[in-house]
Scaffold this motif. Structure first.
Motif, PDB file in Angstrom:
ATOM      1  N   ASN A  53      41.824  29.361  14.958  1.00  0.00           N
ATOM      2  CA  ASN A  53      41.668  30.715  14.426  1.00  0.00           C
ATOM      3  C   ASN A  53      42.046  31.759  15.463  1.00  0.00           C
ATOM      4  OD1 ASN A  53      40.126  31.224  11.575  1.00  0.00           O
ATOM      5  ND2 ASN A  53      39.730  29.169  12.360  1.00  0.00           N
ATOM      6  N   THR A  54      41.669  31.526  16.720  1.00  0.00           N
ATOM      7  CA  THR A  54      42.036  32.453  17.784  1.00  0.00           C
ATOM      8  C   THR A  54      43.543  32.460  17.997  1.00  0.00           C
ATOM      9  OG1 THR A  54      39.905  32.021  18.871  1.00  0.00           O
ATOM     10  CG2 THR A  54      41.613  33.099  20.189  1.00  0.00           C
ATOM     11  N   GLN A  55      44.141  31.279  18.003  1.00  0.00           N
ATOM     12  CA  GLN A  55      45.590  31.146  18.153  1.00  0.00           C
ATOM     13  C   GLN A  55      46.323  31.937  17.067  1.00  0.00           C
ATOM     14  OE1 GLN A  55      46.945  27.124  17.559  1.00  0.00           O
ATOM     15  NE2 GLN A  55      49.100  27.694  17.433  1.00  0.00           N
ATOM     16  N   ASP A  56      45.907  31.764  15.824  1.00  0.00           N
ATOM     17  CA  ASP A  56      46.614  32.413  14.721  1.00  0.00           C
ATOM     18  C   ASP A  56      46.348  33.913  14.659  1.00  0.00           C
ATOM     19  OD1 ASP A  56      47.891  30.101  13.911  1.00  0.00           O
ATOM     20  OD2 ASP A  56      46.274  29.495  12.577  1.00  0.00           O
ATOM     21  N   GLN A  57      45.194  34.350  15.175  1.00  0.00           N
ATOM     22  CA  GLN A  57      44.950  35.792  15.276  1.00  0.00           C
ATOM     23  C   GLN A  57      45.936  36.422  16.254  1.00  0.00           C
ATOM     24  OE1 GLN A  57      40.812  36.026  16.335  1.00  0.00           O
ATOM     25  NE2 GLN A  57      40.105  36.124  14.219  1.00  0.00           N
ATOM     26  N   TYR A  58      46.137  35.774  17.405  1.00  0.00           N
ATOM     27  CA  TYR A  58      47.103  36.261  18.387  1.00  0.00           C
ATOM     28  C   TYR A  58      48.506  36.292  17.780  1.00  0.00           C
ATOM     29  CZ  TYR A  58      44.370  36.437  22.760  1.00  0.00           C
ATOM     30  OH  TYR A  58      43.496  36.784  23.755  1.00  0.00           O
ATOM     31  N   GLU A  59      48.893  35.204  17.137  1.00  0.00           N
ATOM     32  CA  GLU A  59      50.265  35.089  16.636  1.00  0.00           C
ATOM     33  C   GLU A  59      50.529  36.068  15.497  1.00  0.00           C
ATOM     34  OE1 GLU A  59      51.002  31.003  15.710  1.00  0.00           O
ATOM     35  OE2 GLU A  59      50.917  30.362  17.822  1.00  0.00           O
ATOM     36  N   VAL A  61      49.538  39.036  15.315  1.00  0.00           N
ATOM     37  CA  VAL A  61      49.758  40.366  15.887  1.00  0.00           C
ATOM     38  C   VAL A  61      50.962  40.387  16.819  1.00  0.00           C
ATOM     39  CG1 VAL A  61      48.763  42.187  17.326  1.00  0.00           C
ATOM     40  CG2 VAL A  61      47.300  40.941  15.719  1.00  0.00           C
ATOM     41  N   TYR A  62      51.054  39.371  17.702  1.00  0.00           N
ATOM     42  CA  TYR A  62      52.054  39.394  18.772  1.00  0.00           C
ATOM     43  C   TYR A  62      53.203  38.413  18.567  1.00  0.00           C
ATOM     44  CZ  TYR A  62      48.134  41.727  21.084  1.00  0.00           C
ATOM     45  OH  TYR A  62      47.106  42.571  21.392  1.00  0.00           O
ATOM     46  N   GLY A  63      53.095  37.517  17.613  1.00  0.00           N
ATOM     47  CA  GLY A  63      54.127  36.506  17.418  1.00  0.00           C
ATOM     48  C   GLY A  63      53.937  35.325  18.368  1.00  0.00           C
ATOM     49  N   GLU A  65      55.810  34.264  20.616  1.00  0.00           N
ATOM     50  CA  GLU A  65      56.324  34.487  21.968  1.00  0.00           C
ATOM     51  C   GLU A  65      55.211  34.842  22.959  1.00  0.00           C
ATOM     52  OE1 GLU A  65      59.630  34.121  22.991  1.00  0.00           O
ATOM     53  OE2 GLU A  65      59.664  33.154  21.011  1.00  0.00           O
ATOM     54  N   ILE A  66      54.050  35.252  22.426  1.00  0.00           N
ATOM     55  CA  ILE A  66      52.943  35.659  23.305  1.00  0.00           C
ATOM     56  C   ILE A  66      52.518  34.538  24.239  1.00  0.00           C
ATOM     57  CG2 ILE A  66      51.164  34.999  21.624  1.00  0.00           C
ATOM     58  CD1 ILE A  66      51.025  37.994  24.047  1.00  0.00           C
ATOM     59  N   TRP A  67      52.722  33.278  23.822  1.00  0.00           N
ATOM     60  CA  TRP A  67      52.221  32.152  24.628  1.00  0.00           C
ATOM     61  C   TRP A  67      53.065  31.896  25.866  1.00  0.00           C
ATOM     62  CZ3 TRP A  67      47.716  32.281  23.140  1.00  0.00           C
ATOM     63  CH2 TRP A  67      47.371  32.409  21.791  1.00  0.00           C
ATOM     64  N   LYS A  68      54.177  32.610  25.996  1.00  0.00           N
ATOM     65  CA  LYS A  68      54.979  32.500  27.210  1.00  0.00           C
ATOM     66  C   LYS A  68      54.402  33.350  28.347  1.00  0.00           C
ATOM     67  CE  LYS A  68      59.310  31.541  24.744  1.00  0.00           C
ATOM     68  NZ  LYS A  68      60.695  32.001  24.487  1.00  0.00           N
ATOM     69  N   THR A  69      53.401  34.174  28.001  1.00  0.00           N
ATOM     70  CA  THR A  69      52.775  35.049  28.995  1.00  0.00           C
ATOM     71  C   THR A  69      52.034  34.224  30.035  1.00  0.00           C
ATOM     72  OG1 THR A  69      52.469  36.732  27.292  1.00  0.00           O
ATOM     73  CG2 THR A  69      51.201  36.989  29.330  1.00  0.00           C
TER      74      THR A  69
END
Length: 342
Positions: A53-59, A61-63, A65-69
């Motif tokens: 749920n946390t993963q999909d909330q981030y995605e 909003v940010y897509g 690509e956010i996980w490359k941060t």
């Protein structure tokens, strides 16, 4: 007692990053058990509900690509994983604290838990329920523990109602001109000015102050023209901003302008717009009371935690990763809880 368990990744076609089908043997843990705090246990499906749920909330909003941060050498995924682990550990600990205080959910609250859990579970598609390996009982347990954690918090702070004076909660409104004494490099890191550059910034601030103190000066216009910080009004109470900035601002009367104030950000010239804002002050009283309550709860919680035995199934925890499946987009776990428990 000795337990041996295993967890097969990629069950039902659910692929996770860098994880093939693996056999994870554990010692002293039940099957799929991520950690244990005294009698409270946290399972892999419970972790996956929070994590996904946390993963999909981030995605959302940010897509993706956010996980490359990268945060100081730690990937955002690892950071989120650790946050989820801490959240679940706190909830389990608060449930133990509830037991100590004799706090439990009522029949009505347990009924609400079941209704909320059914609502969330029924919102899942087949891929989501299979990838997280979740059942309605899993969701019921998570919601029940979350509700009990909130209930024991309210129980412990129920008698904490301090009287907050207007002066303590006083909120003022100011405008200010900031001349910065630092630059930012390509990564956003602050680089302090050289001494010569700081002196030049100081001289500029002094020249602007002279303009601000002229009889027909328009301070708002000077803010728009010269300030390298916020260009509107800002309201704040005591303890909410830099101590030097706060002291200077709270010593001003309405319409007065400060001398140059130095903070870590640079040189400020402050104009007081209002020495007292009734609405903001009343709102700040609520914030102060809640902060006091959090402090009281935190003291009891911290003391309680030191007495507990905590064990992490490190081997299994290391294998936990985000789900990579286009059909998995669930992110309403917390929203649905709030719909039923607000």
């Amino acid at each position: 007692m000795l337990f041996c368990g295993f967890f097969l990744f990629a069950a039902g076609g659910c692929q996770k990053k860098d994880a093939d089908t693996k056999l994870v043997l554990t010692t002293g843990f039940k099957r799929d058990e991520i950690f244990r705090i005294e009698t409270m246990s946290c399972t892999l499906p419970e972790v996956m509900v929070y994590l996904t749920n946390t993963q999909d909330q981030y995605e959302s909003v940010y897509g993706k690509e956010i996980w490359k941060t990268d945060l100081n050498g730690v990937t955002l995924e690892e950071n989120v994983k650790e946050t989820v682990l801490a959240q679940l550990a706190q909830i389990k600990t608060m449930n133990l604290l509830a037991q100590q205080h004799g706090v439990a959910l009522s029949e009505a609250e347990l009924k609400t838990v079941k209704t909320a859990a059914a609502a969330y579970y029924n919102s899942l598609n087949q891929a989501e329920s299979e990838c997280m390996n979740v059942t309605v009982e899993t969701v019921e347990n998570l919601y029940a523990e979350f509700a009990l954690a909130n209930k024991v918090y309210e129980y412990i702070i129920k008698d904490i109602n301090p009287e907050i004076s207007d002066d303590e909660a006083r909120t003022i409104t100011v405008e200010h001109i900031l001349i910065v004494t630092y630059a930012l490099d390509g990564t956003g890191k602050k680089i302090e000015y050289t001494q010569n550059a700081k002196e030049e910034a100081r001289q500029q601030a002094e020249e602007i102050l002279k303009l601000a103190l002229e009889e027909d000066s328009d301070f708002e216009e000077l803010v728009l023209q010269y300030s390298e910080g916020d260009k509107g009004t800002i309201s704040f109470g005591k303890g909410e901003t830099d101590p030097a900035f706060e002291e200077a601002a709270f010593n001003l009367g309405t319409g007065e302008i400060s001398d140059i104030v130095e903070t870590e950000y640079g040189y400020h010239i402050i104009k007081c717009i209002s020495t007292f804002n009734r609405e903001e002050t009343d709102a700040n009283k609520v914030k102060i009371v809640e902060k006091r309550r959090e402090e009281v709860f935190g003291q009891e919680y911290d003391a309680f935690v030191t007495s507990l035995t905590r064990t992490l199934n490190d081997e299994l925890w290391k294998t936990v990763t985000f789900i990579e499946n286009e059909e998995v987009t669930t992110r309403d776990f917390f929203d649905i809880y709030n719909q039923y428990f607000e």
